[in-house]
Design an enzyme around this catalytic site. Structure first.
Site, PDB file in Angstrom:
ATOM      1  N   ARG A 166       0.838  -1.219   0.000  1.00 29.17           N
ATOM      2  CA  ARG A 166       0.000   0.000   0.000  1.00 29.17           C
ATOM      3  C   ARG A 166       0.866   1.260   0.000  1.00 29.17           C
ATOM      4  O   ARG A 166       0.552   2.251   0.681  1.00 29.17           O
ATOM      5  CB  ARG A 166      -0.927   0.034   1.221  1.00 29.17           C
ATOM      6  CG  ARG A 166      -1.817  -1.150   1.378  1.00 29.17           C
ATOM      7  CD  ARG A 166      -2.964  -1.183   0.381  1.00 29.17           C
ATOM      8  NE  ARG A 166      -3.875  -2.256   0.735  1.00 29.17           N
ATOM      9  CZ  ARG A 166      -3.760  -3.510   0.299  1.00 29.17           C
ATOM     10  NH1 ARG A 166      -2.758  -3.843  -0.523  1.00 29.17           N
ATOM     11  NH2 ARG A 166      -4.627  -4.424   0.659  1.00 29.17           N
ATOM     12  N   SER A 239     -10.715   0.517   3.608  1.00 24.52           N
ATOM     13  CA  SER A 239      -9.971   0.256   4.854  1.00 24.52           C
ATOM     14  C   SER A 239      -9.405   1.567   5.384  1.00 24.52           C
ATOM     15  O   SER A 239      -8.722   2.280   4.643  1.00 24.52           O
ATOM     16  CB  SER A 239      -8.804  -0.693   4.591  1.00 24.52           C
ATOM     17  OG  SER A 239      -9.265  -1.850   3.966  1.00 24.52           O
ATOM     18  N   GLU A 335      -4.628   4.718   6.515  1.00 26.52           N
ATOM     19  CA  GLU A 335      -4.319   4.482   5.093  1.00 26.52           C
ATOM     20  C   GLU A 335      -4.684   5.660   4.173  1.00 26.52           C
ATOM     21  O   GLU A 335      -3.861   6.065   3.347  1.00 26.52           O
ATOM     22  CB  GLU A 335      -5.022   3.205   4.614  1.00 26.52           C
ATOM     23  CG  GLU A 335      -4.659   2.858   3.178  1.00 26.52           C
ATOM     24  CD  GLU A 335      -5.365   1.629   2.663  1.00 26.52           C
ATOM     25  OE1 GLU A 335      -5.021   0.529   3.104  1.00 26.52           O
ATOM     26  OE2 GLU A 335      -6.248   1.762   1.804  1.00 26.52           O
TER      27      GLU A 335
HETATM   28  P1  FAD Z   1      -8.084   9.758  -4.651  1.00 21.78           P
HETATM   29  O1  FAD Z   1      -8.756   9.401  -3.387  1.00 21.78           O
HETATM   30  O2  FAD Z   1      -8.729  10.802  -5.499  1.00 21.78           O
HETATM   31  O3  FAD Z   1      -6.590  10.179  -4.352  1.00 21.78           O
HETATM   32  C1  FAD Z   1      -5.799   9.402  -3.485  1.00 21.78           C
HETATM   33  C2  FAD Z   1      -4.390   9.999  -3.442  1.00 21.78           C
HETATM   34  O4  FAD Z   1      -3.776   9.845  -4.713  1.00 21.78           O
HETATM   35  C3  FAD Z   1      -4.395  11.503  -3.177  1.00 21.78           C
HETATM   36  O5  FAD Z   1      -3.259  11.786  -2.421  1.00 21.78           O
HETATM   37  C4  FAD Z   1      -4.303  12.133  -4.558  1.00 21.78           C
HETATM   38  O6  FAD Z   1      -3.699  13.410  -4.530  1.00 21.78           O
HETATM   39  C5  FAD Z   1      -3.431  11.119  -5.276  1.00 21.78           C
HETATM   40  N1  FAD Z   1      -3.730  11.039  -6.727  1.00 21.78           N
HETATM   41  C6  FAD Z   1      -4.908  10.736  -7.309  1.00 21.78           C
HETATM   42  N2  FAD Z   1      -4.775  10.720  -8.653  1.00 21.78           N
HETATM   43  C7  FAD Z   1      -3.480  11.022  -8.906  1.00 21.78           C
HETATM   44  C8  FAD Z   1      -2.725  11.178 -10.112  1.00 21.78           C
HETATM   45  N3  FAD Z   1      -3.267  11.018 -11.324  1.00 21.78           N
HETATM   46  N4  FAD Z   1      -1.410  11.512  -9.985  1.00 21.78           N
HETATM   47  C9  FAD Z   1      -0.834  11.680  -8.776  1.00 21.78           C
HETATM   48  N5  FAD Z   1      -1.488  11.553  -7.612  1.00 21.78           N
HETATM   49  C10 FAD Z   1      -2.813  11.226  -7.678  1.00 21.78           C
HETATM   50  N6  FAD Z   1      -7.653   0.298  -2.029  1.00 21.78           N
HETATM   51  C11 FAD Z   1      -6.921  -0.825  -2.219  1.00 21.78           C
HETATM   52  O7  FAD Z   1      -5.700  -0.761  -2.346  1.00 21.78           O
HETATM   53  N7  FAD Z   1      -7.517  -2.050  -2.252  1.00 21.78           N
HETATM   54  C12 FAD Z   1      -8.841  -2.211  -2.112  1.00 21.78           C
HETATM   55  O8  FAD Z   1      -9.334  -3.333  -2.170  1.00 21.78           O
HETATM   56  C13 FAD Z   1      -9.642  -1.043  -1.912  1.00 21.78           C
HETATM   57  N8  FAD Z   1     -10.973  -1.155  -1.720  1.00 21.78           N
HETATM   58  C14 FAD Z   1     -11.711  -0.041  -1.478  1.00 21.78           C
HETATM   59  C15 FAD Z   1     -13.099  -0.186  -1.283  1.00 21.78           C
HETATM   60  C16 FAD Z   1     -13.891   0.921  -1.027  1.00 21.78           C
HETATM   61  C17 FAD Z   1     -15.369   0.744  -0.801  1.00 21.78           C
HETATM   62  C18 FAD Z   1     -13.307   2.211  -1.010  1.00 21.78           C
HETATM   63  C19 FAD Z   1     -14.159   3.436  -0.799  1.00 21.78           C
HETATM   64  C20 FAD Z   1     -11.939   2.374  -1.212  1.00 21.78           C
HETATM   65  C21 FAD Z   1     -11.121   1.249  -1.440  1.00 21.78           C
HETATM   66  N9  FAD Z   1      -9.741   1.352  -1.644  1.00 21.78           N
HETATM   67  C22 FAD Z   1      -8.995   0.221  -1.875  1.00 21.78           C
HETATM   68  C23 FAD Z   1      -9.071   2.655  -1.586  1.00 21.78           C
HETATM   69  C24 FAD Z   1      -9.110   3.448  -2.922  1.00 21.78           C
HETATM   70  O9  FAD Z   1     -10.213   3.059  -3.703  1.00 21.78           O
HETATM   71  C25 FAD Z   1      -7.846   3.259  -3.752  1.00 21.78           C
HETATM   72  O10 FAD Z   1      -6.713   3.655  -3.025  1.00 21.78           O
HETATM   73  C26 FAD Z   1      -7.898   4.029  -5.075  1.00 21.78           C
HETATM   74  O11 FAD Z   1      -6.768   3.739  -5.860  1.00 21.78           O
HETATM   75  C27 FAD Z   1      -7.968   5.549  -4.874  1.00 21.78           C
HETATM   76  O12 FAD Z   1      -8.241   6.122  -6.150  1.00 21.78           O
HETATM   77  P2  FAD Z   1      -8.885   7.556  -6.303  1.00 21.78           P
HETATM   78  O13 FAD Z   1      -8.864   7.900  -7.756  1.00 21.78           O
HETATM   79  O14 FAD Z   1     -10.210   7.626  -5.653  1.00 21.78           O
HETATM   80  O15 FAD Z   1      -7.817   8.436  -5.521  1.00 21.78           O
HETATM   81  P1  NAP Z   2     -10.391 -10.449   4.729  1.00 22.39           P
HETATM   82  O1  NAP Z   2     -10.548 -11.402   3.605  1.00 22.39           O
HETATM   83  O2  NAP Z   2     -11.425 -10.415   5.796  1.00 22.39           O
HETATM   84  O3  NAP Z   2      -8.970 -10.648   5.402  1.00 22.39           O
HETATM   85  C1  NAP Z   2      -8.587  -9.837   6.502  1.00 22.39           C
HETATM   86  C2  NAP Z   2      -7.173  -9.397   6.323  1.00 22.39           C
HETATM   87  O4  NAP Z   2      -6.345 -10.528   6.352  1.00 22.39           O
HETATM   88  C3  NAP Z   2      -7.007  -8.752   4.981  1.00 22.39           C
HETATM   89  O5  NAP Z   2      -6.876  -7.387   5.196  1.00 22.39           O
HETATM   90  C4  NAP Z   2      -5.806  -9.402   4.363  1.00 22.39           C
HETATM   91  O6  NAP Z   2      -4.670  -8.550   4.244  1.00 22.39           O
HETATM   92  C5  NAP Z   2      -5.410 -10.506   5.307  1.00 22.39           C
HETATM   93  N1  NAP Z   2      -5.427 -11.801   4.595  1.00 22.39           N
HETATM   94  C6  NAP Z   2      -6.495 -12.555   4.298  1.00 22.39           C
HETATM   95  N2  NAP Z   2      -6.101 -13.697   3.682  1.00 22.39           N
HETATM   96  C7  NAP Z   2      -4.763 -13.634   3.578  1.00 22.39           C
HETATM   97  C8  NAP Z   2      -3.767 -14.488   3.041  1.00 22.39           C
HETATM   98  N3  NAP Z   2      -4.093 -15.672   2.490  1.00 22.39           N
HETATM   99  N4  NAP Z   2      -2.479 -14.118   3.102  1.00 22.39           N
HETATM  100  C9  NAP Z   2      -2.137 -12.941   3.644  1.00 22.39           C
HETATM  101  N5  NAP Z   2      -3.032 -12.083   4.171  1.00 22.39           N
HETATM  102  C10 NAP Z   2      -4.322 -12.427   4.156  1.00 22.39           C
HETATM  103  O7  NAP Z   2     -10.242  -8.954   4.129  1.00 22.39           O
HETATM  104  P2  NAP Z   2     -11.327  -7.976   3.548  1.00 22.39           P
HETATM  105  O8  NAP Z   2     -11.395  -6.777   4.402  1.00 22.39           O
HETATM  106  O9  NAP Z   2     -12.595  -8.704   3.214  1.00 22.39           O
HETATM  107  O10 NAP Z   2     -10.640  -7.501   2.196  1.00 22.39           O
HETATM  108  C11 NAP Z   2     -10.380  -8.424   1.165  1.00 22.39           C
HETATM  109  C12 NAP Z   2      -9.250  -7.891   0.313  1.00 22.39           C
HETATM  110  O11 NAP Z   2      -9.619  -6.626  -0.261  1.00 22.39           O
HETATM  111  C13 NAP Z   2      -7.973  -7.658   1.103  1.00 22.39           C
HETATM  112  O12 NAP Z   2      -6.878  -7.953   0.286  1.00 22.39           O
HETATM  113  C14 NAP Z   2      -8.015  -6.166   1.398  1.00 22.39           C
HETATM  114  O13 NAP Z   2      -6.727  -5.589   1.516  1.00 22.39           O
HETATM  115  C15 NAP Z   2      -8.738  -5.611   0.172  1.00 22.39           C
HETATM  116  N6  NAP Z   2      -9.476  -4.388   0.533  1.00 22.39           N
HETATM  117  C16 NAP Z   2      -8.774  -3.241   0.673  1.00 22.39           C
HETATM  118  C17 NAP Z   2      -9.425  -2.064   0.991  1.00 22.39           C
HETATM  119  C18 NAP Z   2      -8.667  -0.760   1.091  1.00 22.39           C
HETATM  120  O14 NAP Z   2      -9.292   0.281   1.168  1.00 22.39           O
HETATM  121  N7  NAP Z   2      -7.356  -0.794   1.102  1.00 22.39           N
HETATM  122  C19 NAP Z   2     -10.809  -2.070   1.195  1.00 22.39           C
HETATM  123  C20 NAP Z   2     -11.469  -3.260   1.074  1.00 22.39           C
HETATM  124  C21 NAP Z   2     -10.808  -4.436   0.738  1.00 22.39           C
HETATM  125  P3  NAP Z   2      -4.387  -7.582   3.005  1.00 22.39           P
HETATM  126  O15 NAP Z   2      -5.215  -6.380   3.242  1.00 22.39           O
HETATM  127  O16 NAP Z   2      -2.930  -7.294   3.172  1.00 22.39           O
HETATM  128  O17 NAP Z   2      -4.703  -8.259   1.735  1.00 22.39           O
END
Ligand code: FAD
Ligand code: NAP
Length: 339
Positions: A166, A239, A335
């Site tokens: 991340r 998250s 995050e």
């Molecule tokens: P923004 O929120 O608009 O921006 C985020 C940051 O990036 C800011 O600092 C902004 O200035 C910068 N930025 C945006 N665009 C650019 C660009 N073109 N150049 C330079 N900087 C830029 N994240 C995960 O990693 N895994 C997930 O599974 C995941 N699930 C999510 C589920 C939900 C329901 C929600 C709401 C969010 C989730 N996220 C997840 C977080 C988020 O969706 C991601 O991080 C996504 O990539 C953010 O994109 P955005 O365009 O909305 O960025």
């Molecule tokens: P989950 O399946 O309930 O699992 C809980 C946590 O355990 C996850 O965050 C994941 O870490 C870790 N995990 C699960 N299985 C694993 C494995 N086999 N090996 C290593 N780590 C493991 O998680 P969840 O909340 O439903 O999300 C599912 C996936 O979507 C995850 O990968 C999560 O990161 C991603 N997600 C991200 C965001 C965001 O905003 N960043 C939001 C929603 C979902 P990791 O997070 O490191 O994968």
């Protein structure tokens, strides 16, 4: 087309928490020329430029004294295709999930585990988005970015981006790079990643023993939809905390105390703890204070029930951080980008 700059625009519709703050100035850029015009416009107005994609990884705690630039450039092109491996380039403003679906419709595998992540292609490298055992870096080929320090265009390859969990160079050098377009290497026969969480189980329940990439995407969309709040219905930024990496000693100590601790040993000797498990164990799941709350199904997600301010959401996050540190000796890192 020349850039249109507006004043005093509400950002409520442009952040998935639905927090109602205003941008001093606002513009949308459809191409590189407009991005440059926005930089110039910010300079003239003597305010910083804040780049915005879908606003799904942001917590806005106050009015934004900046020119907020939404990346709205669109376009996807196939750069190379040898019948198996393909190289694709997508503009920063492309919505991420729609882009993933487009790749799958063409028969290109690799991004299926990253289905249903909100936001834009341009933001995807910023935190090296990841889900269900796949990270952006696994399919990443390169990107083109504008250096705000000197106005030069720079090409980045995988090594240059310093991707980590991340995290990336772009997150660490926040405010320097504007990502204009991203390139991906996909493959018609890419191996599928089914071993993470309930993915394989879900497919088997549907009677699918030999899934293709589209099956995997559908299964992941279904799992996510059941568990995660839809920002269009309930404001959130996914998250709210990263999963903490702790020492083996601390993980072992916690395991002795909590037999059900969710912990994943990492290659570097550290142990990744599930932040959601810690928060749930501490009793925060479903907690609500005014309109700021902890989601009832996923404790890692903070939610806005309607009128919560960014300050209230941040206050709740800080209470959780203090409690988790006291109970478990674990520091939770926020995050989303807090502004
Ligand atoms: P923004 O929120 O608009 O921006 C985020 C940051 O990036 C800011 O600092 C902004 O200035 C910068 N930025 C945006 N665009 C650019 C660009 N073109 N150049 C330079 N900087 C830029 N994240 C995960 O990693 N895994 C997930 O599974 C995941 N699930 C999510 C589920 C939900 C329901 C929600 C709401 C969010 C989730 N996220 C997840 C977080 C988020 O969706 C991601 O991080 C996504 O990539 C953010 O994109 P955005 O365009 O909305 O960025
Ligand atoms: P989950 O399946 O309930 O699992 C809980 C946590 O355990 C996850 O965050 C994941 O870490 C870790 N995990 C699960 N299985 C694993 C494995 N086999 N090996 C290593 N780590 C493991 O998680 P969840 O909340 O439903 O999300 C599912 C996936 O979507 C995850 O990968 C999560 O990161 C991603 N997600 C991200 C965001 C965001 O905003 N960043 C939001 C929603 C979902 P990791 O997070 O490191 O994968």
């Amino acid at each position: 087309m020349s850039l249109v700059v507006q004043s005093g625009v509400s950002l409520q519709a442009y952040n998935t928490f639905g927090v109602d703050v205003a941008a001093r100035y606002w513009a949308e850029a459809d191409d590189d020329a407009q991005v440059r015009q926005a930089l110039e416009a910010a300079r003239e107005r003597q305010v910083p430029l804040l780049v915005l994609g879908g606003g799904s990884n942001l917590l806005l705690t106050t009015d934004v004294e900046a020119l907020v630039l939404r990346m709205a450039s669109r376009g996807i092109q196939v750069l190379a295709d040898d019948g198996e491996r393909v190289e694709i380039e997508a503009e920063a403003g492309e919505p991420w999930h729609a882009f993933v679906q487009w790749t799958l419709q063409q028969g290109f595998a690799g991004l299926e585990n990253l289905s249903l992540i909100p936001g834009t292609v341009g933001a995807s490298p910023v935190q090296n988005i990841g889900a269900y055992g796949v990270e952006l870096k696994d399919c990443f080929l390169g990107l083109t970015a504008l250096d705000r320090q000197n106005g030069e265009i720079r090409e980045f390859d995988l090594q240059d981006c310093a991707f980590a969990y991340r995290d990336s160079l772009f997150k660490r050098e926040s405010g320097r790079w504007i990502i204009l377009r991203v390139r991906f290497a996909l493959n018609r026969n890419a191996p599928l990643h089914l071993d993470y969480g309930p993915v394989r189980q879900r497919l088997l329940e549907q009677g699918i023993e030999a899934p293709n990439a589209t099956d995997v995407s559908r299964a992941i969309c279904a799992i996510r939809s059941e568990k995660l709040p839809d920002p269009a219905v309930l404001g959130n930024a996914g998250s709210f905390f990263k999963n903490p990496l702790v020492s083996t000693e601390l993980a072992q100590r916690l395991q002795q105390q909590y037999a059900d601790l969710v912990a994943y040993p990492q290659a570097d000797g550290q142990v990744k703890l599930a932040a959601g498990w810690l928060i749930e164990k501490a009793g925060w799941k479903g907690f609500r204070d005014g309109d700021a709350g902890v989601h009832r199904l996923q404790a890692l997600v903070l939610v806005n029930y309607g009128q919560a301010t960014g300050q209230q959401l941040l206050g709740l996050a800080q209470r959780i951080q203090v409690d988790i540190a006291e109970r478990f000796g674990v520091r939770l890192e926020i995050e989303p980008n807090v502004l």
